[in-house]
Scaffold this motif. Structure first.
Motif, PDB file in Angstrom:
ATOM      1  N   ALA A  12     -12.385 -28.004  18.557  1.00  0.00           N
ATOM      2  CA  ALA A  12     -12.613 -27.004  17.516  1.00  0.00           C
ATOM      3  C   ALA A  12     -11.738 -27.271  16.297  1.00  0.00           C
ATOM      4  O   ALA A  12     -12.190 -27.148  15.145  1.00  0.00           O
ATOM      5  N   VAL A  13     -10.489 -27.642  16.525  1.00  0.00           N
ATOM      6  CA  VAL A  13      -9.571 -27.929  15.414  1.00  0.00           C
ATOM      7  C   VAL A  13     -10.061 -29.139  14.614  1.00  0.00           C
ATOM      8  O   VAL A  13     -10.080 -29.118  13.374  1.00  0.00           O
ATOM      9  N   ILE A  14     -10.460 -30.193  15.312  1.00  0.00           N
ATOM     10  CA  ILE A  14     -10.934 -31.413  14.647  1.00  0.00           C
ATOM     11  C   ILE A  14     -12.182 -31.132  13.815  1.00  0.00           C
ATOM     12  O   ILE A  14     -12.270 -31.510  12.635  1.00  0.00           O
ATOM     13  N   LEU A  15     -13.159 -30.462  14.412  1.00  0.00           N
ATOM     14  CA  LEU A  15     -14.423 -30.213  13.723  1.00  0.00           C
ATOM     15  C   LEU A  15     -14.267 -29.205  12.589  1.00  0.00           C
ATOM     16  O   LEU A  15     -14.961 -29.306  11.568  1.00  0.00           O
ATOM     17  N   PHE A  16     -13.378 -28.246  12.756  1.00  0.00           N
ATOM     18  CA  PHE A  16     -13.124 -27.283  11.672  1.00  0.00           C
ATOM     19  C   PHE A  16     -12.536 -28.011  10.468  1.00  0.00           C
ATOM     20  O   PHE A  16     -12.911 -27.744   9.317  1.00  0.00           O
ATOM     21  N   ALA A  17     -11.636 -28.952  10.732  1.00  0.00           N
ATOM     22  CA  ALA A  17     -10.993 -29.693   9.648  1.00  0.00           C
ATOM     23  C   ALA A  17     -11.979 -30.629   8.945  1.00  0.00           C
ATOM     24  O   ALA A  17     -11.867 -30.853   7.734  1.00  0.00           O
ATOM     25  N   LEU A  18     -12.937 -31.166   9.680  1.00  0.00           N
ATOM     26  CA  LEU A  18     -13.882 -32.136   9.120  1.00  0.00           C
ATOM     27  C   LEU A  18     -15.141 -31.499   8.539  1.00  0.00           C
ATOM     28  O   LEU A  18     -15.887 -32.143   7.802  1.00  0.00           O
ATOM     29  N   GLY A  19     -15.375 -30.234   8.863  1.00  0.00           N
ATOM     30  CA  GLY A  19     -16.609 -29.584   8.451  1.00  0.00           C
ATOM     31  C   GLY A  19     -16.601 -29.099   7.008  1.00  0.00           C
ATOM     32  O   GLY A  19     -15.582 -29.147   6.313  1.00  0.00           O
ATOM     33  N   ASN A  20     -17.758 -28.643   6.560  1.00  0.00           N
ATOM     34  CA  ASN A  20     -17.927 -28.072   5.222  1.00  0.00           C
ATOM     35  C   ASN A  20     -17.414 -26.634   5.235  1.00  0.00           C
ATOM     36  O   ASN A  20     -18.014 -25.773   5.879  1.00  0.00           O
ATOM     37  N   PRO A  21     -16.302 -26.334   4.521  1.00  0.00           N
ATOM     38  CA  PRO A  21     -15.704 -24.993   4.569  1.00  0.00           C
ATOM     39  C   PRO A  21     -16.668 -23.891   4.145  1.00  0.00           C
ATOM     40  O   PRO A  21     -16.692 -22.810   4.753  1.00  0.00           O
ATOM     41  N   GLU A  22     -17.447 -24.147   3.104  1.00  0.00           N
ATOM     42  CA  GLU A  22     -18.376 -23.135   2.613  1.00  0.00           C
ATOM     43  C   GLU A  22     -19.439 -22.804   3.656  1.00  0.00           C
ATOM     44  O   GLU A  22     -19.768 -21.634   3.882  1.00  0.00           O
ATOM     45  N   GLN A  23     -19.977 -23.838   4.298  1.00  0.00           N
ATOM     46  CA  GLN A  23     -20.987 -23.605   5.322  1.00  0.00           C
ATOM     47  C   GLN A  23     -20.384 -22.934   6.559  1.00  0.00           C
ATOM     48  O   GLN A  23     -21.032 -22.105   7.198  1.00  0.00           O
ATOM     49  N   THR A  24     -19.154 -23.306   6.896  1.00  0.00           N
ATOM     50  CA  THR A  24     -18.498 -22.708   8.062  1.00  0.00           C
ATOM     51  C   THR A  24     -18.394 -21.199   7.909  1.00  0.00           C
ATOM     52  O   THR A  24     -18.634 -20.441   8.853  1.00  0.00           O
ATOM     53  N   VAL A  25     -18.057 -20.745   6.708  1.00  0.00           N
ATOM     54  CA  VAL A  25     -17.961 -19.309   6.424  1.00  0.00           C
ATOM     55  C   VAL A  25     -19.348 -18.685   6.318  1.00  0.00           C
ATOM     56  O   VAL A  25     -19.585 -17.568   6.785  1.00  0.00           O
ATOM     57  N   ALA A  26     -20.288 -19.422   5.712  1.00  0.00           N
ATOM     58  CA  ALA A  26     -21.643 -18.900   5.483  1.00  0.00           C
ATOM     59  C   ALA A  26     -22.377 -18.594   6.782  1.00  0.00           C
ATOM     60  O   ALA A  26     -23.249 -17.715   6.813  1.00  0.00           O
ATOM     61  N   VAL A  27     -22.040 -19.290   7.857  1.00  0.00           N
ATOM     62  CA  VAL A  27     -22.702 -19.068   9.142  1.00  0.00           C
ATOM     63  C   VAL A  27     -22.558 -17.615   9.587  1.00  0.00           C
ATOM     64  O   VAL A  27     -23.475 -17.036  10.184  1.00  0.00           O
ATOM     65  N   LEU A  28     -21.418 -17.005   9.276  1.00  0.00           N
ATOM     66  CA  LEU A  28     -21.127 -15.645   9.730  1.00  0.00           C
ATOM     67  C   LEU A  28     -22.056 -14.604   9.127  1.00  0.00           C
ATOM     68  O   LEU A  28     -22.208 -13.506   9.679  1.00  0.00           O
ATOM     69  N   SER A  29     -22.697 -14.940   8.008  1.00  0.00           N
ATOM     70  CA  SER A  29     -23.577 -13.970   7.359  1.00  0.00           C
ATOM     71  C   SER A  29     -25.020 -14.468   7.223  1.00  0.00           C
ATOM     72  O   SER A  29     -25.839 -13.824   6.573  1.00  0.00           O
ATOM     73  N   THR A  30     -25.312 -15.584   7.827  1.00  0.00           N
ATOM     74  CA  THR A  30     -26.662 -16.137   7.717  1.00  0.00           C
ATOM     75  C   THR A  30     -27.616 -15.502   8.729  1.00  0.00           C
ATOM     76  O   THR A  30     -27.190 -14.995   9.771  1.00  0.00           O
ATOM     77  N   SER A  31     -28.902 -15.539   8.417  1.00  0.00           N
ATOM     78  CA  SER A  31     -29.908 -15.025   9.342  1.00  0.00           C
ATOM     79  C   SER A  31     -30.089 -15.961  10.543  1.00  0.00           C
ATOM     80  O   SER A  31     -30.731 -15.597  11.530  1.00  0.00           O
ATOM     81  N   SER A  32     -29.514 -17.155  10.449  1.00  0.00           N
ATOM     82  CA  SER A  32     -29.624 -18.133  11.538  1.00  0.00           C
ATOM     83  C   SER A  32     -28.517 -17.983  12.571  1.00  0.00           C
ATOM     84  O   SER A  32     -28.456 -18.775  13.525  1.00  0.00           O
TER      85      SER A  32
END
Length: 304
Positions: free
Chosen positions: A199-219
């Protein structure tokens, strides 16, 4: 209280292994839907692992005895397992995003071949004619499946093929890490450490905007289902099932994963496979399964 008959216990355990493989196969299809919607494969992988972490953490809280968390070797090998599972998840979904679910799942199924190659290099396993022939047959299957012999005309890109093979290699790393951590603690403790590292590795490598956007997306329901069946329940089912399932049987049952993923890709995502690709898939499935069964039977004979 009467105990269950041995045959029934073995049957239930095999069912758990099959259920885990089915969950992993479906997770590939769900990942295909999410990456098809434009979600970063690393972000998809992060949520799959992060939700899975909560499940194995709860498992450890319920079964804390013999965790081995005070053992340095457990931490060392579990950290390696975490790096492996991070690469496995991320490369798998990248391969799906750049290619197809069927091809990505089949390439990841080649993981046992990488295990053998690493074992040969580290002198942990003795090579034999059968093993080398099996490895060559799997590589031939990969060539037919991906069409890398004709890059210009092939439907599978080099990125998709490379990422699929790297997902298998990463899974081999996870297998080694888990195997050498197992004598020093409980499976749930190993998975907690491995999933936390992932989780730490993927959080660091992922797109920050998309990581946050998941919490409010319809998906978000798809992300939740992916995490629950793709990393949470599936790993628990698999570990429990292996307790009373013969390794050779588990190897055959594991075929449920790539077959399920492939069927999902064809039936739900509208993917198509040519005759040559189907031949490559069959060659990989049969050879890897035979290799696993052969290896397990040899170990059983050696232990007698």
């Amino acid at each position: 209280m009467k105990s269950l008959p041995t045959e029934r216990v073995a049957g239930l355990s095999t069912a758990f292994v099959a259920l885990a493989a089915l969950c992993w196969g479906l997770s590939g299809g769900i990942g295909g839907i999410l990456t098809g919607e434009g979600w970063d494969p690393v972000v998809v992988s992060f949520y799959r692992g992060a939700i899975g972490f909560l499940f194995v953490l709860a498992w450890l809280a319920l079964r804390p005895r013999g965790s081995g968390l005070g053992n340095k070797k457990l931490w060392l090998w579990s950290l390696l397992a975490g790096v492996g599972v991070a690469g496995n998840f991320a490369f798998y979904f990248l391969s799906i995003a750049e290619g197809s679910v069927a091809v990505a799942a089949m390439l990841m199924y080649c993981a046992p071949v990488f295990v053998y190659l690493v074992s040969f290099t580290l002198r942990l396993e003795q090579p034999s004619v059968f093993k080398w022939v099996a490895i060559v047959m799997v590589l031939l299957g990969v060539v037919l499946l991906t069409g890398i012999y004709d890059v210009g005309a092939g439907e599978v890109t080099l990125v998709a093929a490379g990422a699929g093979l790297l997902s298998g290699l990463s899974y081999a790393v996870f297998i080694f890490g888990f195997k050498y951590a197992a004598p020093h603690g409980s499976p749930q403790a190993i998975l907690v450490i491995a999933f936390a590292v992932m989780a730490v590795i993927l959080f660091a490598l992922g797109n920050p905007e998309q990581t946050v956007a998941v919490l409010s997306t319809s998906s978000w329901p798809l992300f939740l289902i992916l995490g629950v069946i793709g990393a949470g329940l599936s790993f628990i089912f698999y570990i429990i099932g292996l307790n009373h399932t013969a390794p050779a049987v588990a190897s055959i049952v594991a075929m449920v994963e790539p077959v399920t993923a492939s069927l999902f890709g064809v039936a739900v995502l509208g993917e198509s496979l040519g005759l040559v690709q189907l031949l490559g898939m069959a060659l990989i499935l049969v050879t890897v399964t035979a290799l696993s069964v052969y290896s397990n039977s040899r170990r059983k004979v050696a232990s007698v």
